[in-house]
Motif scaffolding. Structure first.
Motif, PDB file in Angstrom:
ATOM      1  N   PRO A 172       0.829  -1.206   0.000  1.00 15.03           N
ATOM      2  CA  PRO A 172       0.000   0.000   0.000  1.00 15.03           C
ATOM      3  C   PRO A 172       0.866   1.260   0.000  1.00 15.03           C
ATOM      4  O   PRO A 172       2.043   1.203   0.358  1.00 15.03           O
ATOM      5  CB  PRO A 172      -0.804  -0.111   1.307  1.00 15.03           C
ATOM      6  N   LEU A 173       0.279   2.398  -0.409  1.00 14.10           N
ATOM      7  CA  LEU A 173       1.036   3.647  -0.443  1.00 14.10           C
ATOM      8  C   LEU A 173       1.638   3.941   0.930  1.00 14.10           C
ATOM      9  O   LEU A 173       2.796   4.313   1.052  1.00 14.10           O
ATOM     10  CB  LEU A 173       0.126   4.802  -0.888  1.00 14.10           C
ATOM     11  N   LYS A 174       0.811   3.754   1.972  1.00 15.26           N
ATOM     12  CA  LYS A 174       1.324   3.880   3.338  1.00 15.26           C
ATOM     13  C   LYS A 174       0.715   2.762   4.165  1.00 15.26           C
ATOM     14  O   LYS A 174      -0.506   2.604   4.178  1.00 15.26           O
ATOM     15  CB  LYS A 174       0.933   5.230   3.936  1.00 15.26           C
ATOM     16  N   ARG A 175       1.575   1.988   4.819  1.00 11.36           N
ATOM     17  CA  ARG A 175       1.055   0.905   5.659  1.00 11.36           C
ATOM     18  C   ARG A 175       0.430   1.446   6.932  1.00 11.36           C
ATOM     19  O   ARG A 175      -0.476   0.889   7.489  1.00 11.36           O
ATOM     20  CB  ARG A 175       2.205  -0.026   6.027  1.00 11.36           C
ATOM     21  N   TYR A 176       0.974   2.550   7.399  1.00  7.57           N
ATOM     22  CA  TYR A 176       0.496   3.177   8.636  1.00  7.57           C
ATOM     23  C   TYR A 176       0.243   4.653   8.357  1.00  7.57           C
ATOM     24  O   TYR A 176       0.891   5.234   7.492  1.00  7.57           O
ATOM     25  CB  TYR A 176       1.559   3.094   9.729  1.00  7.57           C
ATOM     26  N   SER A 177      -0.656   5.246   9.141  1.00 10.74           N
ATOM     27  CA  SER A 177      -0.777   6.702   9.058  1.00 10.74           C
ATOM     28  C   SER A 177       0.506   7.284   9.655  1.00 10.74           C
ATOM     29  O   SER A 177       1.197   6.599  10.433  1.00 10.74           O
ATOM     30  CB  SER A 177      -1.991   7.178   9.859  1.00 10.74           C
ATOM     31  N   GLN A 178       0.827   8.516   9.314  1.00  6.69           N
ATOM     32  CA  GLN A 178       2.072   9.111   9.832  1.00  6.69           C
ATOM     33  C   GLN A 178       2.060   9.100  11.376  1.00  6.69           C
ATOM     34  O   GLN A 178       3.091   8.868  11.996  1.00  6.69           O
ATOM     35  CB  GLN A 178       2.246  10.541   9.324  1.00  6.69           C
ATOM     36  N   GLU A 179       0.893   9.311  11.980  1.00  3.75           N
ATOM     37  CA  GLU A 179       0.793   9.398  13.452  1.00  3.75           C
ATOM     38  C   GLU A 179       0.993   8.033  14.111  1.00  3.75           C
ATOM     39  O   GLU A 179       1.550   7.927  15.190  1.00  3.75           O
ATOM     40  CB  GLU A 179      -0.584   9.955  13.874  1.00  3.75           C
ATOM     41  N   GLU A 180       0.504   6.954  13.441  1.00  2.00           N
ATOM     42  CA  GLU A 180       0.553   5.612  14.051  1.00  2.00           C
ATOM     43  C   GLU A 180       1.799   4.839  13.629  1.00  2.00           C
ATOM     44  O   GLU A 180       2.025   3.723  14.119  1.00  2.00           O
ATOM     45  CB  GLU A 180      -0.688   4.802  13.627  1.00  2.00           C
ATOM     46  N   ASN A 181       2.590   5.383  12.739  1.00  2.69           N
ATOM     47  CA  ASN A 181       3.704   4.630  12.162  1.00  2.69           C
ATOM     48  C   ASN A 181       4.757   4.262  13.230  1.00  2.69           C
ATOM     49  O   ASN A 181       5.403   5.139  13.810  1.00  2.69           O
ATOM     50  CB  ASN A 181       4.337   5.499  11.058  1.00  2.69           C
ATOM     51  N   PRO A 182       4.965   2.939  13.495  1.00  2.00           N
ATOM     52  CA  PRO A 182       5.914   2.535  14.550  1.00  2.00           C
ATOM     53  C   PRO A 182       7.367   2.876  14.214  1.00  2.00           C
ATOM     54  O   PRO A 182       8.194   3.029  15.116  1.00  2.00           O
ATOM     55  CB  PRO A 182       5.724   1.018  14.648  1.00  2.00           C
ATOM     56  N   TYR A 183       7.662   2.965  12.921  1.00  5.16           N
ATOM     57  CA  TYR A 183       9.045   3.282  12.531  1.00  5.16           C
ATOM     58  C   TYR A 183       9.352   4.754  12.822  1.00  5.16           C
ATOM     59  O   TYR A 183      10.439   5.084  13.299  1.00  5.16           O
ATOM     60  CB  TYR A 183       9.262   2.974  11.042  1.00  5.16           C
ATOM     61  N   ILE A 184       8.372   5.621  12.535  1.00 11.90           N
ATOM     62  CA  ILE A 184       8.579   7.047  12.831  1.00 11.90           C
ATOM     63  C   ILE A 184       8.691   7.241  14.347  1.00 11.90           C
ATOM     64  O   ILE A 184       9.582   7.961  14.832  1.00 11.90           O
ATOM     65  CB  ILE A 184       7.439   7.911  12.233  1.00 11.90           C
ATOM     66  N   LYS A 185       7.827   6.522  15.094  1.00 13.80           N
ATOM     67  CA  LYS A 185       7.894   6.640  16.567  1.00 13.80           C
ATOM     68  C   LYS A 185       9.269   6.193  17.068  1.00 13.80           C
ATOM     69  O   LYS A 185       9.876   6.831  17.922  1.00 13.80           O
ATOM     70  CB  LYS A 185       6.812   5.774  17.219  1.00 13.80           C
ATOM     71  N   ALA A 186       9.754   5.068  16.523  1.00 15.04           N
ATOM     72  CA  ALA A 186      11.071   4.549  16.953  1.00 15.04           C
ATOM     73  C   ALA A 186      12.163   5.561  16.621  1.00 15.04           C
ATOM     74  O   ALA A 186      13.097   5.772  17.406  1.00 15.04           O
ATOM     75  CB  ALA A 186      11.354   3.216  16.275  1.00 15.04           C
TER      76      ALA A 186
END
Ligand code: SF4
Ligand code: SF4
Length: 448
Positions: A172-186
């Motif tokens: 998918p274009l984005k697997r997670y929303s920017q807010e829920e994305n575990p990689y961004i959080k990490a």
């Protein structure tokens, strides 16, 4: 730095050892992938354990296995970019040596040597992608990296080339929303842990200036000291003035507060004028040059680095780009040209061109050497050497049958690309008519 000394010390660890595997990382936070360095293919970052150990963004099990191979003197197959250069006749310095001798790597050699291959290690060079929103659809780029290409592939499907998954949607274009994305959080959790070690942080995309996280990062960097850090931002520079105004303002503030050491802006163009616009759909060449000048003037303490991914479509107009950059260099001491060669997709790589195109590249190298100076007004030896490496690599003859298949794919791709973007290859590249006819013949001989 003495190249012979560097290569000896690196090869003394092992003939396949490279500091970039430990110290440099590119992380795609949208799709959850990582690679070290940026040449090998990306691999998946497991979400499990990421919250407790965000350094997993870099230290995956797969990557540790590649480090193990390097320590044992085995060439990791994923590093073929360097093995190609090292295996061409003559003496050549691949990125294995160039990267390992860089300021972010060389001082850490002894420290890395002491570490076990299984250890987690803090990188000194991090390249990160927060968002894949992009306003351009470059011919060699991928759906997972650019939302515009994602849209193209969703509408038209794959190209009829042998590697039909190239440029294709992998998920998918984005697997997670920017807010829920575990990689961004990490990433936000991990970043402060790197503040004493990080030498380079490079933001890539998508188009980074369209990502809200880039602005957030600029704000974080105004608060926390990253004393060794050179901040680098990639951009295609084809953006409304309003976005560039905000970005320039914030960048000036960071430089003023001295929370980081330096600032580099990496901008991309692969050849001159209309031909550059053909390669990078959506690029406005004149606007690009205008904005290069603007950044050089408004951020005189930062550097502007023009990145050129040399590919088969770069060749015929490249001299004009070299001339343009030379003129700019005379006005702006903070402008640098950085050259790499395109490897993927192979039907756009420069090495599959014919002998007459290759001789244009040789002439350009000769011209560049004539304009090599050490006073900053001309091309530096580093810039010239990077192009010399590419021209040498292009000379390397490959399997004729395979080359014919690759050119056949070039023909298929170009015709479909023209249909999708309402462009005309032959009108844009009249100098390549002969090569186009050759590719057409190869298409009909193509074996699958
Ligand atoms: S060997 Fe080459 S491709 Fe592999 S990590 Fe080092 S620089 Fe990158
Ligand atoms: S500007 Fe960058 S991210 Fe966008 S399509 Fe081009 S190469 Fe891909």
């Amino acid at each position: 730095m003495d190249k012979t000394k560097v290569s000896k010390k690196i090869n003394d660890v092992s003939p396949s050892f490279c500091l970039a595997k430990w110290l440099q990382v590119t992380i795609d936070l949208v799709n959850g992938t990582t690679h070290s360095c940026h040449h090998p293919k990306r691999h998946h970052i497991p979400v499990e354990g990421l919250e407790d150990n965000p350094s997993q963004l870099h230290n995956t099990h797969f990557k540790k296995q590649q480090r193990k191979l390097m320590l044992e003197g085995v060439r990791p197959p994923e590093c073929v970019y360097c093995w190609n250069i090292e295996d061409t006749p003559g003496e050549h310095y691949s990125d294995r040596f160039i990267k390992s001798s860089d300021d972010w790597a060389w001082p850490y050699l002894d420290e890395v040597k002491k570490r076990d291959w299984q250890d987690d290690i803090k990188p000194t060079y991090v390249e990160v992608m927060f968002d894949n929103t992009c306003n351009l659809s470059c011919s060699y780029c991928l759906a997972e990296v650019s939302s515009s290409i994602y849209g193209e592939m969703e509408k038209h499907g794959p190209y009829s080339v042998r590697a039909s998954d190239h440029r294709m949607i992998q998920g998918p274009l984005k697997r997670y929303s920017q807010e829920e994305n575990p990689y961004i959080k990490a990433f936000w959790k991990w970043l402060p842990e790197l503040k004493n070690d990080l030498e380079v942080l490079r933001v890539t995309g998508g188009e980074p200036l369209l990502a809200k996280e880039t602005n957030e990062l600029l704000e974080v960097l105004q608060k926390i000291d990253f004393k060794k850090l050179s901040l680098s931002i990639n951009t295609n520079l084809c953006l409304p003035d309003k976005i560039l105004d905000t970005f320039i303002e914030k960048s000036k503030n960071i430089l003023k507060t001295k929370k980081i050491k330096s600032f580099d802006l990496f901008v991309s163009v692969d050849t001159y004028g209309k031909q550059a616009e053909y390669i990078r759909k959506g690029l406005d060449y004149d606007l690009f040059i205008k904005n290069v000048k603007r950044f050089c003037e408004e951020l005189p303490n930062g550097r502007v680095i023009i990145m050129c991914t040399y590919n088969v479509l770069s060749i015929v107009g490249f001299k004009k780009l070299l001339e343009e950059v030379l003129e700019l260099k005379k006005s702006y001491g903070n402008l640098v040209l950085d050259l790499s060669y395109l490897r993927d997709p192979e039907y756009l790589k420069a090495s599959m061109s014919c002998s007459s195109l290759k001789s244009i590249a040789e002439d350009d190298l000769h011209w560049m050497k004539q304009h090599q100076t050490d006073d900053g007004d001309g091309y530096s030896s580093h810039e010239v050497n990077k192009f010399a490496r590419i021209v040498n690599w292009m000379k390397d003859s490959s399997n004729k049958k395979e080359m014919s298949n690759i050119r056949g794919d070039f023909f298929s791709f170009i015709n479909e690309f023209d249909k999708r973007y309402n462009s005309s290859f032959l009108e844009t590249f009249p100098e390549m008519k002969e090569f186009y006819i050759l590719a057409k013949k190869n298409k009909f001989l193509q074996t699958f």
